[in-house]
Scaffold this motif. Structure first.
Motif, short mmCIF file in Angstrom:
data_model
loop_
_atom_site.label_atom_id
_atom_site.label_comp_id
_atom_site.label_asym_id
_atom_site.label_seq_id
_atom_site.Cartn_x
_atom_site.Cartn_y
_atom_site.Cartn_z
N UNK A 400 0.82 -1.21 0.00
CA UNK A 400 0.00 0.00 0.00
C UNK A 400 0.85 1.26 0.00
N UNK A 401 2.07 1.17 0.56
CA UNK A 401 2.89 2.37 0.73
C UNK A 401 4.08 2.39 -0.23
N UNK A 402 4.02 1.60 -1.28
CA UNK A 402 5.06 1.61 -2.31
C UNK A 402 4.47 2.17 -3.60
N UNK A 420 7.81 3.94 0.20
CA UNK A 420 8.86 3.50 -0.70
C UNK A 420 8.47 3.87 -2.12
N UNK A 421 9.49 4.00 -2.97
CA UNK A 421 9.25 4.24 -4.39
C UNK A 421 10.00 3.19 -5.20
N UNK A 422 9.39 2.80 -6.34
CA UNK A 422 10.07 1.96 -7.34
C UNK A 422 10.28 2.80 -8.57
N UNK A 423 11.52 2.83 -9.03
CA UNK A 423 11.85 3.62 -10.20
C UNK A 423 12.85 2.84 -11.05
N UNK A 424 12.72 2.85 -12.38
CA UNK A 424 13.70 2.14 -13.22
C UNK A 424 15.12 2.63 -12.92
N UNK A 425 16.01 1.69 -12.67
CA UNK A 425 17.40 2.06 -12.38
C UNK A 425 18.03 2.78 -13.57
N UNK A 426 17.61 2.43 -14.76
CA UNK A 426 18.14 3.10 -15.96
C UNK A 426 17.79 4.59 -15.95
N UNK A 427 16.67 4.98 -15.33
CA UNK A 427 16.27 6.38 -15.26
C UNK A 427 16.89 7.10 -14.07
N UNK A 428 17.36 6.35 -13.09
CA UNK A 428 17.93 6.94 -11.88
C UNK A 428 19.45 6.97 -11.96
N UNK A 429 20.06 5.80 -11.94
CA UNK A 429 21.50 5.69 -12.08
C UNK A 429 22.27 6.30 -10.91
N UNK A 466 13.55 2.83 -3.41
CA UNK A 466 14.04 4.07 -2.83
C UNK A 466 13.23 4.38 -1.56
N UNK A 467 13.94 4.75 -0.48
CA UNK A 467 13.26 5.03 0.77
C UNK A 467 14.17 5.79 1.71
N UNK A 468 13.59 6.35 2.75
CA UNK A 468 14.36 6.76 3.91
C UNK A 468 14.59 5.53 4.77
#
Length: 470
Positions: A400-402, A420-429, A466-468
């Motif tokens: 629920x919190x991702x 938490x967040x999910x983001x493509x590693x290719x977009x973050x790096x 990604x998270x604190x």
């Protein structure tokens, strides 16, 4: 006037709630030296159960327990450059002993890669000596600037595994086995925490490793807690300590190595994952006290709870008999609720007349009258239901919190908001990872698109969690 709550409510001040619970549930105290802790009997009982469950899984994976010294020559740590650089700020160094200055300073064990490799280089001669699979249960010291009981202390308890193998593939597969079958199985099926198994980025790897596998759990406030790691060390330490073996082909080869560990930090994770405003909630498979049988008052009730306690113990249930009728019942009930014992069985004079007891369930809440004679058959089912509920709640909270996001800004926003967040590693790096760090947000791990552990940092489709964090 409303009665003050026993604990600071989580929604009001989560860190204060955490500290209140540790104190009032009698789990631990701060030690006399800043950053140290005294683990009280009930808290240590939780750690002992963790040890028992983990130790059995480690031995099933083929490792044997051993013990290595607490003091390590300082020169050992300088042999592997990344290792010493990574640990230098946390080292406690002894310069005097027996009233004299030491010829060489010694480091109080921060981890044992260096000293174990010194002995591996002596013990390993041939491919017949491999794989060498060693584990130790010990304490370690890492001088902590921002201590927090169980989560970050200058001295803590843990297990650390160290292995040597004939090939990269064998070491890689063993590190993954520990990650999945030892740590993942324990945390999911005993701790009841729906951990994410992933791969650390290069920035977050263990000092001296070529790959770090991690298990990340979402706590009640949405932050991440790293609950355990398993490292592929490659040949880095083997080169530093000249740990070689004679291959079947008659050639001298460097060993490939792993190291892996979990610590008393898991007790903190247990608290923050499952605790509520009434106290701790202990998963039944972990609990060293699964059921407390309580006499409300009266000599006959005392006799009955002792008899029932013996019967339940014989049925394989971990039971504590609370026959302290000279202490008010309400106070005792609150104490057991704070400690998170899964089930209370309460028996008083009226219950005896009816042949019933009151069954109070800590995890879902509520009380139900039950026949005393039915308890031995009923309780195992109740305990398994409650175990499943904690895991289900952990999973539901994480899901629920991702959030799935597309930009660095969205990832930071989700983490700062308590998720938490999910983001493509290719977009973050790595560049995006560095920008997140400026906001006290980190990449906890990389996962494949299907949720599995990726084989490489840059594998196509990798997602960054990604998270604190704590």
């Amino acid at each position: 006037m409303a009665k003050a709550p026993v604990l600071t409510p989580q929604a009001e001040d989560f860190p204060r709630w955490y500290q209140d619970l540790i104190n009032k549930a009698e789990l631990a105290d701060n030690g006399p030296v800043r950053g140290t802790m005294v683990i009280r009997p009930y808290g240590y009982g939780l750690w002992e159960r963790m040890q028992q469950e983990m130790d059995a899984r480690i031995k099933d994976a083929g490792a044997q327990n051993a013990y290595f010294p607490l003091f390590i020559p300082q020169s050992y740590l300088t042999k592997e450059a990344e290792h010493v650089e990574g640990f230098a700020p946390e080292l406690a160094v002894v310069t005097h002993g027996g009233g004299k200055e030491l010829d060489e300073p010694v480091v109080v064990r921060p981890t044992s890669e260096t000293i174990i490799n010194d002995y591996f280089s002596k013990w390993v001669q041939s491919y017949r000596d491999l794989p060498l699979l060693i584990n130790q249960w010990a304490n370690v010291v890492r001088w902590e600037m921002r201590p927090r009981v169980f989560l970050r202390t200058s001295e803590f308890l843990w297990q650390e595994g160290h292995t040597a193998h004939t090939s990269y593939e064998d070491a890689r597969d063993y590190a993954a086995r520990i990650h999945r079958d030892v740590y993942g199985d324990f945390m999911t099926n005993v701790l009841g925490i729906d951990v994410v198994l992933g791969r650390k980025t290069a920035k977050e790897r263990f000092a001296g490793a070529i790959n770090t596998l991690t298990l990340e759990g979402m706590m009640g406030d949405g932050k991440a807690l790293q609950l355990g790691t398993s490292h592929e060390l490659g040949t880095n330490f083997a080169k530093a300590f000249n740990t070689q073996y004679l291959s079947k082909e008659g050639k001298q080869e460097l060993v490939w190595q792993t190291s892996w560990g979990v610590s008393t930090r898991m007790v903190g994770g247990l608290i923050m994952s499952h605790g509520d405003d009434n106290g701790l909630r202990v998963p039944p498979r972990l609990a060293h006290v699964q059921v407390v049988v309580m006499a409300i008052k009266g000599d006959e009730a005392v006799a009955k709870v002792r008899e029932l306690g013996a019967r339940l113990k014989a049925a394989g249930i971990r039971v504590f008999v609370d026959d302290r009728v000279d202490t008010p019942f309400g106070r005792r009930a609150v104490d057991w609720e704070l400690k998170g014992v899964p089930v209370r069985i309460e028996i008083g004079p009226r219950d005896l007349e009816a042949g019933t007891a009151m069954l109070a369930r800590r995890i879902p809440g509520g009380k139900t009258p039950v026949q005393i004679d039915a308890l031995a058959d009923l309780l195992p089912k109740v305990l398994e239901e409650d175990q499943a509920q904690l895991l289900r709640e952990s999973r539901e909270r994480r899901e629920a919190r991702t959030s799935d996001v597309a930009t660095i800004e969205e990832a930071a926003e989700a983490a700062i908001a308590g998720g938490w967040a999910r983001i493509p590693w290719a977009d973050l790096g790595p560049e995006g990872e560095a920008k997140l760090a400026e906001q006290a947000v980190s990449v906890r791990c990389l996962i494949a698109a299907d949720g599995s552990v990726p084989e490489a940092d840059d594998a196509p489709g990798n997602l960054a969690i990604v998270a604190r964090s704590y």
